[in-house]
Design a protein around this motif. Structure first.
Motif, PDB file in Angstrom:
ATOM      1  N   SER A 267       0.634  -1.239  -0.082  1.00 32.92           N
ATOM      2  CA  SER A 267      -0.077   0.201  -0.071  1.00 32.92           C
ATOM      3  C   SER A 267       1.022   1.411  -0.006  1.00 32.92           C
ATOM      4  CB  SER A 267      -0.746  -0.020   1.334  1.00 32.92           C
ATOM      5  OG  SER A 267      -0.205  -0.040   2.363  1.00 32.92           O
ATOM      6  N   GLY A 268       2.183   0.976   0.424  1.00 35.31           N
ATOM      7  CA  GLY A 268       2.961   2.423   0.342  1.00 35.31           C
ATOM      8  C   GLY A 268       3.477   2.804  -1.123  1.00 35.31           C
ATOM      9  N   THR A 269       4.570   3.809  -1.130  1.00 30.72           N
ATOM     10  CA  THR A 269       4.953   4.309  -2.244  1.00 30.72           C
ATOM     11  C   THR A 269       6.114   3.295  -2.902  1.00 30.72           C
ATOM     12  OG1 THR A 269       6.777   5.556  -0.988  1.00 30.72           O
ATOM     13  CG2 THR A 269       4.690   6.708  -1.727  1.00 30.72           C
ATOM     14  N   ASN A 270       6.432   2.351  -2.077  1.00 32.76           N
ATOM     15  CA  ASN A 270       7.472   1.459  -2.726  1.00 32.76           C
ATOM     16  C   ASN A 270       6.877  -0.197  -2.169  1.00 32.76           C
ATOM     17  OD1 ASN A 270       9.204   3.386  -3.478  1.00 32.76           O
ATOM     18  ND2 ASN A 270      10.020   3.562  -1.274  1.00 32.76           N
ATOM     19  N   ARG A 271       7.198  -0.960  -2.943  1.00 28.71           N
ATOM     20  CA  ARG A 271       6.936  -2.313  -2.691  1.00 28.71           C
ATOM     21  C   ARG A 271       7.946  -2.790  -1.950  1.00 28.71           C
ATOM     22  NH1 ARG A 271       6.148  -4.518  -8.597  1.00 28.71           N
ATOM     23  NH2 ARG A 271       7.815  -2.810  -8.944  1.00 28.71           N
ATOM     24  N   GLU A 272       8.083  -3.117  -0.651  1.00 31.59           N
ATOM     25  CA  GLU A 272       9.111  -3.338   0.219  1.00 31.59           C
ATOM     26  C   GLU A 272       8.939  -4.752   0.739  1.00 31.59           C
ATOM     27  OE1 GLU A 272      10.348   0.765   2.434  1.00 31.59           O
ATOM     28  OE2 GLU A 272       8.811  -0.019   2.903  1.00 31.59           O
ATOM     29  N   VAL A 273      10.178  -5.516   0.743  1.00 30.29           N
ATOM     30  CA  VAL A 273      10.176  -6.813   1.100  1.00 30.29           C
ATOM     31  C   VAL A 273      11.480  -7.146   2.119  1.00 30.29           C
ATOM     32  CG1 VAL A 273      10.750  -9.223   0.505  1.00 30.29           C
ATOM     33  CG2 VAL A 273       9.223  -7.819  -0.785  1.00 30.29           C
ATOM     34  N   PHE A 274      11.648  -7.743   3.057  1.00 30.67           N
ATOM     35  CA  PHE A 274      12.501  -7.906   4.077  1.00 30.67           C
ATOM     36  C   PHE A 274      12.807  -9.552   3.976  1.00 30.67           C
ATOM     37  CE2 PHE A 274       9.780  -4.383   5.208  1.00 30.67           C
ATOM     38  CZ  PHE A 274      10.523  -3.442   5.284  1.00 30.67           C
ATOM     39  N   LEU A 275      14.268  -9.725   3.903  1.00 27.17           N
ATOM     40  CA  LEU A 275      14.631 -11.043   3.478  1.00 27.17           C
ATOM     41  C   LEU A 275      15.836 -11.319   4.490  1.00 27.17           C
ATOM     42  CD1 LEU A 275      14.909 -13.570   1.811  1.00 27.17           C
ATOM     43  CD2 LEU A 275      16.778 -12.519   0.556  1.00 27.17           C
ATOM     44  N   GLU A 276      15.685 -12.627   5.053  1.00 24.45           N
ATOM     45  CA  GLU A 276      16.602 -13.154   5.745  1.00 24.45           C
ATOM     46  C   GLU A 276      16.925 -14.528   5.339  1.00 24.45           C
ATOM     47  OE1 GLU A 276      17.751 -15.360  10.138  1.00 24.45           O
ATOM     48  OE2 GLU A 276      15.873 -14.127   9.878  1.00 24.45           O
TER      49      GLU A 276
ATOM     50  N   VAL B 234      14.253  -4.693  -1.970  1.00 26.13           N
ATOM     51  CA  VAL B 234      14.665  -6.060  -0.945  1.00 26.13           C
ATOM     52  C   VAL B 234      15.754  -5.544  -0.089  1.00 26.13           C
ATOM     53  CG1 VAL B 234      15.412  -8.281  -0.880  1.00 26.13           C
ATOM     54  CG2 VAL B 234      14.039  -7.325  -2.855  1.00 26.13           C
ATOM     55  N   TYR B 235      15.182  -5.554   1.454  1.00 29.53           N
ATOM     56  CA  TYR B 235      16.263  -5.112   2.269  1.00 29.53           C
ATOM     57  C   TYR B 235      16.797  -6.413   2.883  1.00 29.53           C
ATOM     58  CZ  TYR B 235      13.810  -0.744   2.641  1.00 29.53           C
ATOM     59  OH  TYR B 235      13.243   0.687   2.138  1.00 29.53           O
ATOM     60  N   SER B 236      18.162  -6.660   2.749  1.00 27.62           N
ATOM     61  CA  SER B 236      18.763  -7.920   3.547  1.00 27.62           C
ATOM     62  C   SER B 236      19.941  -7.446   3.951  1.00 27.62           C
ATOM     63  CB  SER B 236      19.083  -8.794   2.139  1.00 27.62           C
ATOM     64  OG  SER B 236      19.737  -9.914   2.593  1.00 27.62           O
ATOM     65  N   GLY B 237      20.259  -7.749   5.379  1.00 27.62           N
ATOM     66  CA  GLY B 237      21.368  -7.179   6.070  1.00 27.62           C
ATOM     67  C   GLY B 237      21.768  -5.638   6.160  1.00 27.62           C
ATOM     68  N   ASP B 238      22.685  -5.389   5.449  1.00 28.58           N
ATOM     69  CA  ASP B 238      23.318  -3.901   5.248  1.00 28.58           C
ATOM     70  C   ASP B 238      22.749  -3.434   3.726  1.00 28.58           C
ATOM     71  OD1 ASP B 238      24.069  -3.672   7.686  1.00 28.58           O
ATOM     72  OD2 ASP B 238      26.084  -3.227   7.176  1.00 28.58           O
ATOM     73  N   LEU B 239      22.066  -4.292   3.007  1.00 27.92           N
ATOM     74  CA  LEU B 239      21.931  -3.784   1.542  1.00 27.92           C
ATOM     75  C   LEU B 239      20.542  -3.513   1.269  1.00 27.92           C
ATOM     76  CD1 LEU B 239      24.290  -5.746  -0.610  1.00 27.92           C
ATOM     77  CD2 LEU B 239      24.694  -3.726   0.252  1.00 27.92           C
ATOM     78  N   ILE B 240      20.344  -2.664   0.240  1.00 26.60           N
ATOM     79  CA  ILE B 240      18.983  -2.420  -0.396  1.00 26.60           C
ATOM     80  C   ILE B 240      19.129  -2.601  -1.965  1.00 26.60           C
ATOM     81  CG2 ILE B 240      17.248  -0.741  -0.746  1.00 26.60           C
ATOM     82  CD1 ILE B 240      18.211   0.965   1.507  1.00 26.60           C
ATOM     83  N   THR B 241      18.245  -3.683  -2.443  1.00 31.50           N
ATOM     84  CA  THR B 241      18.304  -3.715  -3.845  1.00 31.50           C
ATOM     85  C   THR B 241      16.933  -3.182  -4.342  1.00 31.50           C
ATOM     86  OG1 THR B 241      19.562  -5.719  -3.378  1.00 31.50           O
ATOM     87  CG2 THR B 241      18.471  -5.493  -5.672  1.00 31.50           C
TER      88      THR B 241
END
Length: 368
Positions: free
Chosen positions: A179-188, A205-212
């Motif tokens: 629903s936000g301005t970005n499609r955000e996914v958090f991965l481990e 995609v958020y993973s550790g210290d990186l954003i893709t």
């Protein structure tokens, strides 16, 4: 040709060509590695560490097979990654093949006395789950979480029809409706994404210290078990990879973003704050490529040969067009891997090539 840019010191030490250079000084390997090091000065530290390792065990390497040498060095590195190692030296013993105990003992002693340059769990590396929780805690109650507790891949379909293949032992959190301005996914862990295009709503995609960041593409993200490395590989399309906080004063010391194209990958080493861009392990033809029509060459100028390869794989090939204007090729390829094709082509025209920063660089003296 191997993708040495992402090799760790222990992997370099286990490589036959590297050992031929350092231990035997064979002409062909020496020429290759001297040229490779000049193209990759950022790898000098890893080269030095691999050399130190070899100098300590060179006599033992001469007494074992290539397969055993590669296996044992990697086993040592893997066992050093085990969390069972404690401060009590009586618990630092690791079991090795009896016939190679001398090799194992020497390498283990070297690594421990040198401060263990191989990466294993320590207080300086963030646990992957702590990273994951730090990302998601601000969205408490707003995210859907999927944990793959099976031993096989799990495929998920997002609300925008994007798709993710979640590897075994991995977890992912996301907003059900984006629903936000970005499609955000958090991965481990590790996952492969196939993202539907939507320029108005980037996929992050958020993973550790990186954003893709992507608009629409197919790519893979993998976080190592100890949290020390994050790998991003692009299958199709294009993505940008950046370190979180890149705009802060601390972040200004590091690259703001790395752009990846098809068949490229980047490994981010968190401890060293280092990005290593290279080619995918096995570059694949682009979905739209017609290899049958593109890979038949009959007296074709080398410029057109390289152009067809670039069309097929999306990988840039750099060479001196004026110097190689008299080079022609007659050959036919089918499903050979790209690097095997390049090896055969360059050998045919008495040239060499190397992988540099996710590109292929051809060196030639020209053709008569």
């Amino acid at each position: 040709m191997y993708n040495y840019i992402i090799y760790r010191p222990e992997e370099l030490a286990a490589d036959p060509s590297f050992r031929n250079w350092k231990l035997k000084g064979l002409e062909e390997d020496t020429h290759f590695w001297n040229e490779w090091v000049s193209l990759h000065p950022e790898k000098q530290s890893d080269i030095d560490k691999a050399t130190l390792l070899l100098e300590a065990v060179f006599e033992t390497f001469d007494q074992i097979s290539e397969a055993d040498a590669r296996y044992e060095v990697r086993q040592i590195a893997a066992q050093l990654s085990e969390s069972q190692m404690t401060q009590d030296s009586s618990h630092r013993l690791v079991s090795f093949s009896n016939n190679l105990y001398k090799l194992a003992a020497v390498v283990l002693l070297l690594l421990l006395s040198a401060g263990a340059f191989l990466t294993w769990k320590n207080g300086q590396l963030k646990p992957t789950h702590a990273d994951y929780m730090a990302h998601t805690e601000a969205f408490e109650g707003l995210l859907t979480e999927i944990v793959n507790t099976t031993t096989t891949d799990t495929t998920l379909l997002f609300s925008d029809s994007s798709r993710v293949i979640l590897r075994a032992g991995s977890r992912i959190s996301f907003q059900a409706l984006f629903s936000g301005t970005n499609r955000e996914v958090f991965l481990e862990g590790e996952a492969e994404f196939e993202v539907q295009k939507n320029p108005e709503k980037p996929f992050l995609v958020y993973s550790g210290d990186l954003i893709t960041r992507v608009l629409g593409t197919r790519f893979r993200v993998k976080q190592s078990a100890d949290g020390g490395e994050i790998e991003v590989e692009v299958k199709t399309g294009q993505v940008s990879v950046s370190r979180q906080g890149a705009g802060s004063e601390e972040g200004k010391k590091y690259p703001r973003e790395i752009i990846l194209k098809p068949n490229q990958q980047v490994v981010y080493r968190i401890k060293e704050n280092q990005f290593l861009r290279g080619l995918s392990e096995t570059p694949q033809p682009l979905p739209e490529a017609n290899l049958q029509g593109l890979m038949n060459f009959k007296g074709l100028p080398i410029a057109l040969v390289f152009e067809r390869l670039q069309q097929a794989y999306g990988i840039e090939i750099l060479y001196d067009k004026d110097l190689m204007k008299n080079c022609f090729l007659t050959a036919s390829f089918t499903d050979e891997p790209l690097l095997e094709k390049m090896d055969l082509i360059t050998r045919t025209i008495d040239a060499t090539f190397a992988e540099v920063d996710g590109q292929l660089v051809v060196n030639s003296r020209g053709c008569p």
